[in-house]
Design a protein around this motif. Sequence first.
Motif, short mmCIF file in Angstrom:
data_model
loop_
_atom_site.label_atom_id
_atom_site.label_comp_id
_atom_site.label_asym_id
_atom_site.label_seq_id
_atom_site.Cartn_x
_atom_site.Cartn_y
_atom_site.Cartn_z
N TYR B 166 0.82 -1.19 0.00
CA TYR B 166 0.00 0.00 0.00
C TYR B 166 0.87 1.26 0.00
O TYR B 166 1.77 1.42 0.81
CB TYR B 166 -0.89 -0.01 1.25
N SER B 167 0.58 2.15 -0.94
CA SER B 167 1.33 3.41 -0.99
C SER B 167 0.40 4.51 -1.45
O SER B 167 -0.77 4.27 -1.74
CB SER B 167 2.49 3.28 -1.98
N ILE B 168 0.94 5.73 -1.53
CA ILE B 168 0.12 6.86 -2.00
C ILE B 168 -0.41 6.59 -3.40
O ILE B 168 -1.53 6.92 -3.73
CB ILE B 168 0.96 8.15 -1.96
N TRP B 169 0.44 5.93 -4.21
CA TRP B 169 0.03 5.67 -5.59
C TRP B 169 -1.14 4.70 -5.66
O TRP B 169 -2.11 4.93 -6.38
CB TRP B 169 1.20 5.13 -6.41
N THR B 170 -1.02 3.60 -4.89
CA THR B 170 -2.14 2.65 -4.93
C THR B 170 -3.40 3.31 -4.39
O THR B 170 -4.49 3.09 -4.91
CB THR B 170 -1.83 1.37 -4.13
N PHE B 171 -3.23 4.14 -3.37
CA PHE B 171 -4.40 4.84 -2.83
C PHE B 171 -5.06 5.70 -3.89
O PHE B 171 -6.28 5.66 -4.08
CB PHE B 171 -3.97 5.69 -1.62
N GLY B 250 -7.03 6.11 4.60
CA GLY B 250 -6.56 7.02 3.55
C GLY B 250 -5.09 6.84 3.37
O GLY B 250 -4.61 5.77 2.99
N PHE B 251 -4.36 7.88 3.69
CA PHE B 251 -2.91 7.84 3.54
C PHE B 251 -2.30 6.76 4.41
O PHE B 251 -2.83 6.43 5.46
CB PHE B 251 -2.35 9.20 3.93
N PRO B 252 -1.16 6.22 3.96
CA PRO B 252 -0.44 5.27 4.80
C PRO B 252 -0.13 5.92 6.16
O PRO B 252 -0.01 7.14 6.26
CB PRO B 252 0.84 5.01 4.02
N LYS B 253 -0.01 5.10 7.16
CA LYS B 253 0.08 5.58 8.54
C LYS B 253 1.17 6.64 8.77
O LYS B 253 0.99 7.57 9.55
CB LYS B 253 0.32 4.40 9.48
N ASP B 254 2.30 6.47 8.09
CA ASP B 254 3.41 7.38 8.39
C ASP B 254 3.31 8.70 7.64
O ASP B 254 4.16 9.57 7.78
CB ASP B 254 4.75 6.69 8.06
N THR B 255 2.27 8.87 6.81
CA THR B 255 2.14 10.10 6.04
C THR B 255 0.92 10.87 6.52
O THR B 255 -0.20 10.43 6.27
CB THR B 255 1.97 9.78 4.54
N PRO B 256 1.07 11.97 7.21
CA PRO B 256 -0.11 12.66 7.70
C PRO B 256 -0.86 13.37 6.58
O PRO B 256 -0.24 13.82 5.61
CB PRO B 256 0.48 13.69 8.68
N SER B 257 -2.18 13.43 6.72
CA SER B 257 -2.96 14.27 5.83
C SER B 257 -3.92 15.05 6.72
O SER B 257 -3.92 14.88 7.94
CB SER B 257 -3.73 13.43 4.82
N LEU B 258 -4.72 15.90 6.12
CA LEU B 258 -5.65 16.69 6.94
C LEU B 258 -6.60 15.77 7.69
O LEU B 258 -6.96 16.01 8.84
CB LEU B 258 -6.44 17.65 6.05
#
Lengths: 308, 310, 320
Positions: B166-171, B250-258
């Motif tokens: 799972y990554s930002i791209w797959t998301f 949403g985003f993978p755990k280590d990448t914060p989003s709003l």
Amino acid sequence: MTLLKVNDLKVHFPIRGGILNRKIDAIRAVDGVNFEIRQGETYGLVGESGSGKTTTGKAVMGLNNITDGEIYFENELLNKGSKVNIRRDIQMIFQDPYSSLNPRKRVFDIIAEPIRNYEKLSKQEEKRRVQELLSQVGLSPESILKYPHEFSGGQRQRIGVARAIALKPKLIIMDEPVSALDVSVQAQVLNFMQELQEELNLTYLFISHDLGVVKHMCDRIGIMYNGRYVEEGTKEEIFNDPQHIYTKRLVAAIPDIDPKRRQDNFKFREQVKDEFTNSYNDYFDEDGLAYQLKPITDTHRVALPERG
Amino acid sequence: MSQKQTQGDIEKAVKEQQEEKQEQKSPSGFRIFWREILKDKLALVSLIFFVLITVVVFGASEILDKAEVTRVDPFNIYQPPSDEFLLGTDQGGRDIFGQLMIGTRNSLAIGFLVTLLSGIIGVVFGVVSGYFGGHIDNALMRVVDFFMVLPFIMLVIVFVAIVPKYSIWTFSLIMTAFLWMGIARLIRSKALQEKELDYAQASRTLGSSHTKIIFKQVLPNITSLIVVTMTLNLAANIGIESGLSFLGFGFPKDTPSLGTLLSYTTNPITLEERWWIWLPAAVLILLLMLSVRNVGEALKRAADARQRRA
Amino acid sequence: MWKFTVRRLLITTPQIILLSAIVFILAKMMPGDALTGLIDPTLSQERIAEMREKLGLNNPWYIQYRDWLAGVVQGDFGQSFKYQMPVTELIWQRVINTFWLSLVSTIMIYAIGLPLGIVSGRYNDRLIDQLITGYTYLGFATPVFIFGLVALWIFGFMLGWFPTGGSVEPGLEPGTFEYILSKLHHLLLPSLSIALIGTVGTVQYLRSEIIDTKQRDFIITARAKGAPERRVYNRHIFRNSILPIAAFFGYEIINLINGSIFIEQIFSYPGMGNLFIESIMLRDYSVVTALVLLSGILAILGALLSDIILSVVDPRIRIK
């Protein structure tokens, strides 16, 4: 010399219905049409709306799939089965000068489109060609970067003509080319097209419902009704010696500007109308369709029943 | 006096004519769009706000050290806003302001990406469907219908949960897979109208291929619709992404989003007492969506007005 | 009309089959055994392999698909691994809770949307319309979960007007008046959150529809005949504008499902959406599979219902 030969052309559109949307019937827009156009002449195709004249034109152009028949151009078969090839030798001018030019394109791109499709020219040559074409149709070559909406209807139709002659075609199909224009501009455009015909040695297939315009433009005329031909002949034969009752009525309906003959004209029209209603069954079969064409003279053919 | 006036008129007319000569090149479509935006004050303010936020968060994220921002600091847990921590800290003692910057950048980036991807798929699908019509259209629209009725949030969550790497791209791809239908439908109905116009047929007679007609003739006539729809979609997609991140999918755990900042409210005490953790993110999402929508609506009005004039 | 219905039904069948296939494929991609929920994914490899063989999970896919489908048709969604009970039983209680939430939300959506839309359309461009339009504008740009979160914060925590979680006060006897009252009290804030955001579409649609109808010839004729303004609105305009709205209900189902996932999560309301998120987190995949399939079928049937009603209300709407 025969340029275009249309042999038993049929264009049927399916009517779908029922739960599974299968073809249950067909509209016979064009139903067995034969004609020939000779090099250099203007051939008129006349009929009321829905008579199949535009469909015939579009079929020759290759915009419609055909159901049956053959189309020959310079003795070469144009259609493979139902698909008709699009040829650069045949071009078309459309009825509506407003929708036939892409509103998002500049005049330069509009006229250059066919050139880009068939010829490899440098940008400079291309621009020169477009400017030449523009002045050929009587428009200012400076206006190549304008958009179509900045022109009047007549000017737009000239842009359409410039685009159509860009590939130096042999046959131009004109589908009611002036019916969307003001009457004052019509004659101007028509005369200009006749000049162009002389100059470029063009052949016209002129589709119209307006007999006055057809009389002005055409050498030979075919009259269509309900997808079939009812009569074909030279301009003189059609206008001076109409044989089919439908043609007679069409010719009688041409307005006359002489007020003194108003009464006579009116009477004549009534008379033709009566004849039309009375003898309708003699000229059309049970389905209201025209019969096969029978030659009367070398050039004159009329749809009359076997019993004559 | 009247003579003078006439002479003045003639001079004026001549002058106008000369100006016209020089001005042979007419303004292009995008120029007109731009002019309309400038006229609409609210849209202009929104646009400036949005551009400003974008520049700030992308800039700040370059300067900020991601490791520093996400470093756990057990001595500074749940600090309220102060000089040191502009917007306080979370349960790991991490700086909220830094997370907000990086989070907004991530949310915007994925918003753009998903809008672009779904836009491309939707436009191609719609324009092909509308242009060819008939059986092709019928088949393609049934596909669209089917995707439209799928329980989209649930399926996205399932995909997110089971996709291996799972990554930002797959998301983005997962989101895109369920977000292209709306634009496809809109474009299709417009393309259906356009191809009936004579200019599309004229192009055929001039020897242009179907591909050429679709992309060079029909598409330019749909651009305003595409621009408007994509702008409005951008607003929606920012919301959808933050919603999914809020749920934890949403985003993978280590990448914060709003949305990640909002998801801290699963702890009721955070929701009740530590507003600095989630409220700024909530307000920012709202403002971003609202400003993008404002721009989109202004573009829509501009497009409509232009259509009426043409 | 019946022709349209039959044709529409013919489209629905492959839709449901396709949905079940997608759910099946997803279930096969999930670790462990998502269809029956009888294998613990944390068991040792050999043990899992042994169990798989026993449960027929090594059969070819089409046999598994057939077996699974046969079970589903009879209401058997397998076993919830975490709860150790049949999925159907587990879901049932939650479905009822979500049903109440959706019902109250739907009632509120129309209770708010219809009057606002009508007022806004009738008095368009007056102050009241500008206020309503402002609300719909904001509502369109606000995601439902943010609105729910803020509502819970303000009305649940800060003002304390509403409970902040659950579906009913614990310790109350089911069936008593207090019990029902407490249920409603728990429902109010979540459904209001769904409704206030969900209704903006209805308001906007109704507004533009009424403004549009107002200028039609038959309305002008009615006025010219001297019909009083109230009659013109009640008899002619509303009847024309409201019918399609009633038909949109079916399309709304998908939005209700999506919305309930967020709202139930925020308000810890024990419904389907809440169970869904919980099951995914706990890797209780047999429950997940059942919920996705169920929601999908609901949405498909909702769209079917709307399409058919619409075709009755408005004969122009027909699929080719």
